[in-house]
Design a protein around this motif. Structure first.
Motif, mmCIF file in Angstrom:
data_model
loop_
_atom_site.group_PDB
_atom_site.id
_atom_site.type_symbol
_atom_site.label_atom_id
_atom_site.label_comp_id
_atom_site.label_asym_id
_atom_site.label_seq_id
_atom_site.Cartn_x
_atom_site.Cartn_y
_atom_site.Cartn_z
ATOM 1 N N ARG A 107 16.425 17.939 4.822
ATOM 2 C CA ARG A 107 17.499 18.946 4.865
ATOM 3 C C ARG A 107 16.923 20.351 5.063
ATOM 4 N NH1 ARG A 107 20.090 16.086 0.152
ATOM 5 N NH2 ARG A 107 21.862 14.923 0.999
ATOM 6 N N GLU A 108 15.835 20.627 4.364
ATOM 7 C CA GLU A 108 15.217 21.948 4.508
ATOM 8 C C GLU A 108 14.767 22.193 5.942
ATOM 9 O OE1 GLU A 108 12.069 22.377 1.703
ATOM 10 O OE2 GLU A 108 13.344 22.028 -0.055
ATOM 11 N N VAL A 109 14.196 21.157 6.559
ATOM 12 C CA VAL A 109 13.737 21.303 7.942
ATOM 13 C C VAL A 109 14.924 21.483 8.880
ATOM 14 C CG1 VAL A 109 12.465 20.230 9.839
ATOM 15 C CG2 VAL A 109 11.666 19.942 7.477
ATOM 16 N N TRP A 110 15.965 20.645 8.716
ATOM 17 C CA TRP A 110 17.148 20.773 9.572
ATOM 18 C C TRP A 110 17.794 22.146 9.409
ATOM 19 C CZ3 TRP A 110 16.920 17.805 13.354
ATOM 20 C CH2 TRP A 110 16.719 16.429 13.286
ATOM 21 N N ASP A 111 17.873 22.632 8.179
ATOM 22 C CA ASP A 111 18.474 23.948 7.945
ATOM 23 C C ASP A 111 17.714 25.043 8.697
ATOM 24 O OD1 ASP A 111 20.601 23.167 6.357
ATOM 25 O OD2 ASP A 111 19.483 23.352 4.482
ATOM 26 N N ARG A 112 16.409 24.971 8.652
ATOM 27 C CA ARG A 112 15.609 25.963 9.374
ATOM 28 C C ARG A 112 15.788 25.805 10.883
ATOM 29 N NH1 ARG A 112 9.621 25.344 7.345
ATOM 30 N NH2 ARG A 112 9.338 27.105 8.772
ATOM 31 N N ALA A 113 15.880 24.553 11.344
ATOM 32 C CA ALA A 113 15.991 24.301 12.782
ATOM 33 C C ALA A 113 17.326 24.793 13.342
ATOM 34 C CB ALA A 113 15.814 22.812 13.067
ATOM 35 N N VAL A 114 18.444 24.488 12.653
ATOM 36 C CA VAL A 114 19.745 24.907 13.185
ATOM 37 C C VAL A 114 19.928 26.417 13.086
ATOM 38 C CG1 VAL A 114 20.830 22.673 12.743
ATOM 39 C CG2 VAL A 114 20.955 24.462 10.991
ATOM 40 N N ALA A 115 19.251 27.037 12.116
ATOM 41 C CA ALA A 115 19.307 28.498 12.033
ATOM 42 C C ALA A 115 18.544 29.131 13.197
ATOM 43 C CB ALA A 115 18.730 28.974 10.703
ATOM 44 N N LEU A 116 17.462 28.483 13.586
ATOM 45 C CA LEU A 116 16.637 29.002 14.672
ATOM 46 C C LEU A 116 17.228 28.676 16.044
ATOM 47 C CD1 LEU A 116 13.944 30.530 15.012
ATOM 48 C CD2 LEU A 116 12.798 28.305 15.127
ATOM 49 N N PHE A 117 17.894 27.501 16.141
ATOM 50 C CA PHE A 117 18.470 27.059 17.419
ATOM 51 C C PHE A 117 19.943 26.678 17.229
ATOM 52 C CE2 PHE A 117 13.979 25.684 17.320
ATOM 53 C CZ PHE A 117 13.477 26.428 18.380
ATOM 54 N N PRO A 118 20.811 27.633 16.973
ATOM 55 C CA PRO A 118 22.218 27.297 16.689
ATOM 56 C C PRO A 118 22.959 26.690 17.877
ATOM 57 C CG PRO A 118 21.945 29.674 16.938
ATOM 58 C CD PRO A 118 20.567 29.091 16.903
ATOM 59 N N ARG A 119 22.415 26.823 19.087
ATOM 60 C CA ARG A 119 23.065 26.256 20.272
ATOM 61 C C ARG A 119 22.462 24.920 20.690
ATOM 62 N NH1 ARG A 119 27.847 28.732 20.504
ATOM 63 N NH2 ARG A 119 27.608 30.984 20.216
ATOM 64 N N ALA A 120 21.522 24.424 19.915
ATOM 65 C CA ALA A 120 20.889 23.139 20.231
ATOM 66 C C ALA A 120 21.688 22.020 19.563
ATOM 67 C CB ALA A 120 19.440 23.129 19.765
ATOM 68 N N ASP A 121 22.556 21.379 20.331
ATOM 69 C CA ASP A 121 23.471 20.381 19.764
ATOM 70 C C ASP A 121 22.747 19.231 19.082
ATOM 71 O OD1 ASP A 121 25.448 21.950 20.774
ATOM 72 O OD2 ASP A 121 26.094 20.562 22.344
ATOM 73 N N ARG A 122 21.608 18.831 19.635
ATOM 74 C CA ARG A 122 20.969 17.631 19.088
ATOM 75 C C ARG A 122 20.505 17.831 17.653
ATOM 76 N NH1 ARG A 122 15.154 16.961 22.190
ATOM 77 N NH2 ARG A 122 14.410 19.110 21.999
ATOM 78 N N PHE A 123 20.157 19.072 17.271
ATOM 79 C CA PHE A 123 19.775 19.309 15.881
ATOM 80 C C PHE A 123 20.971 19.109 14.946
ATOM 81 C CE2 PHE A 123 16.291 22.179 17.617
ATOM 82 C CZ PHE A 123 15.297 21.253 17.361
ATOM 83 N N TRP A 124 22.107 19.704 15.312
ATOM 84 C CA TRP A 124 23.312 19.531 14.506
ATOM 85 C C TRP A 124 23.710 18.059 14.430
ATOM 86 C CZ3 TRP A 124 24.888 23.528 11.708
ATOM 87 C CH2 TRP A 124 24.650 24.828 12.152
ATOM 88 N N GLU A 125 23.672 17.386 15.579
ATOM 89 C CA GLU A 125 24.090 15.983 15.619
ATOM 90 C C GLU A 125 23.200 15.108 14.744
ATOM 91 O OE1 GLU A 125 23.945 15.201 19.761
ATOM 92 O OE2 GLU A 125 25.793 16.293 20.226
ATOM 93 N N LYS A 126 21.888 15.319 14.821
ATOM 94 C CA LYS A 126 20.954 14.531 14.010
ATOM 95 C C LYS A 126 21.140 14.818 12.522
ATOM 96 C CE LYS A 126 18.144 12.347 16.981
ATOM 97 N NZ LYS A 126 17.782 10.908 16.908
ATOM 98 N N TYR A 127 21.372 16.078 12.204
ATOM 99 C CA TYR A 127 21.572 16.471 10.810
ATOM 100 C C TYR A 127 22.824 15.796 10.249
ATOM 101 C CZ TYR A 127 21.309 19.848 6.872
ATOM 102 O OH TYR A 127 21.189 20.447 5.637
ATOM 103 N N ILE A 128 23.913 15.865 11.015
ATOM 104 C CA ILE A 128 25.167 15.232 10.583
ATOM 105 C C ILE A 128 25.007 13.721 10.489
ATOM 106 C CG2 ILE A 128 27.533 14.735 11.332
ATOM 107 C CD1 ILE A 128 27.537 17.637 12.487
ATOM 108 N N GLU A 129 24.323 13.138 11.465
ATOM 109 C CA GLU A 129 24.107 11.690 11.452
ATOM 110 C C GLU A 129 23.362 11.260 10.190
ATOM 111 O OE1 GLU A 129 21.815 8.253 14.107
ATOM 112 O OE2 GLU A 129 21.839 10.336 14.774
ATOM 113 N N MET A 130 22.362 12.036 9.789
ATOM 114 C CA MET A 130 21.615 11.704 8.578
ATOM 115 C C MET A 130 22.539 11.652 7.363
ATOM 116 S SD MET A 130 18.470 13.775 6.713
ATOM 117 C CE MET A 130 19.569 14.974 5.918
ATOM 118 N N GLU A 131 23.421 12.647 7.240
ATOM 119 C CA GLU A 131 24.320 12.686 6.087
ATOM 120 C C GLU A 131 25.354 11.559 6.148
ATOM 121 O OE1 GLU A 131 23.563 14.289 3.677
ATOM 122 O OE2 GLU A 131 22.576 16.154 4.241
ATOM 123 N N MET A 132 25.822 11.243 7.344
ATOM 124 C CA MET A 132 26.807 10.165 7.476
ATOM 125 C C MET A 132 26.193 8.815 7.135
ATOM 126 S SD MET A 132 28.779 11.484 10.934
ATOM 127 C CE MET A 132 29.755 9.996 11.106
#
Length: 332
Positions: A107-132
């Motif tokens: 989660r810490e890594v994903w949080d840093r990644a989406v903050a750095l690349f807010p337009r990179a859909d694959r980061f958001w998608e992977k993060y959400i997939e992990m939680e689901m």
């Protein structure tokens, strides 16, 4: 067996164990030396070119293969420090934490990644997939909310709304998501149609309101024909209001360019056949001929008019009694 024989066997066993003890440390030292040599090899590659993400990724993955997770994590941390704009490093780093069961660190890594690349859909998608996958829908929804704040593309909004519907979220939350969607993308016709269909129950009043707002916004849009057809079908079949449906068709034919309105004209002719009178049907046929003519066989008004007298009483209700009658097509 004599005592001497037993004693000799004991001595041989002790000697064999001693030899094994001598060999074992040497083997461990050899393994340690090999590990050290491999690490030196990777460190040398990084010193030669620390900007090449392959050097870091292969190094960290090698440490992981040795079950040296702490060392692998150290390599990943160094990698993102030197190459924080390389998305592939962040992606592999987060997946390393995920697949080895370090969810909070992931989660810490994903949080840093989406903050750095807010337009990179694959980061958001992977993060959400992990939680689901973990069954944490509330966390997934929170991540979606953070993502939506960046006003992503329409595909992402549809993805979010499907997520809410699938989990049977309360209607007000889904409605709010649709409102934010059309505020973000007011010219997406499918968004309005999807929203209106969501609001069909219980009496269709909310659905009509959405369609009316959509027509005000998109009457002259390139895909307005899709919107008008959906609106007319709603009035005709869902709430059974033929007068309103006729008004929608006529408004559509006033706004939609004739090169895109052919299907609309056909639907209107069929509508008048089912719900109108002889005069209304003749007007619809005449309008079709005016716009498209006879040269391509699109309409044969004479034949169509002759068919008028074969209809019997024109259906003025929506009870379906004439559904089996043959449709009058503009091509006849």
């Amino acid at each position: 067996m004599s005592n001497l024989k037993v004693f000799e066997q004991i001595l041989e066993l002790q000697k064999a164990e001693a030899e094994a003890d001598k060999r074992s440390p040497k083997q461990k030292i050899a393994d340690f030396d090999e590990l050290a040599e491999n690490r030196k090899h990777f460190e040398d590659r990084i010193r030669r070119d620390e900007r090449d993400e392959r050097n870091w990724i292969e190094y960290a993955q090698w440490e992981e293969s040795q079950k040296e997770f702490a060392r692998a994590r150290t390599v990943w941390k160094r990698a993102v420090e030197f190459n924080n704009q390389k998305q592939c490093i962040w992606l592999n780093y987060a997946e390393f934490e995920m697949k080895n069961g370090y969810t909070n660190l992931a989660r810490e890594v994903w949080d840093r990644a989406v903050a750095l690349f807010p337009r990179a859909d694959r980061f958001w998608e992977k993060y959400i997939e992990m939680e689901m996958v973990r069954g944490s829908d509330s966390c997934a929804r929170q991540i979606f909310e953070r993502w939506m704040a960046f006003m992503p593309d329409q595909k992402t909004w549809f993805f979010y709304i499907r997520f809410l519907k699938h989990r049977k979220e309360e209607a007000e939350r889904v409605r709010e998501a649709y409102e934010r969607f059309i505020e973000c993308h007011p010219k997406v016709v499918n968004a309005w149609i999807d929203y209106a269909k969501f609001e069909l129950e219980p009496d269709g009043l909310r659905s009509r309101s959405v369609y009316e707002r959509a027509v005000d916004e998109l009457a002259d849009h390139d895909e307005a024909d899709k919107l008008f057809l959906a609106f007319a079908e709603f009035e005709q079949y869902h709430v059974r209001e033929p007068r309103r449906a006729r008004a929608v068709y006529k408004s559509a034919l006033d706004h939609v360019p004739k090169e895109r309105a052919k299907e609309m004209h056909r639907e209107f002719i069929e509508f008048e056949r089912q719900h109108g009178d002889k005069e209304g049907l003749e007007d619809a046929l005449a309008a079709f001929k005016k716009h498209y003519g006879d040269e391509e066989g699109l309409i044969k008004v004479a034949n169509a008019k002759r068919q008028l007298f074969d209809f019997g009483p024109v259906r003025n209700s929506l009870d379906g009694s004439d559904d089996k009658k043959r449709k009058v097509s503009p091509d006849e």
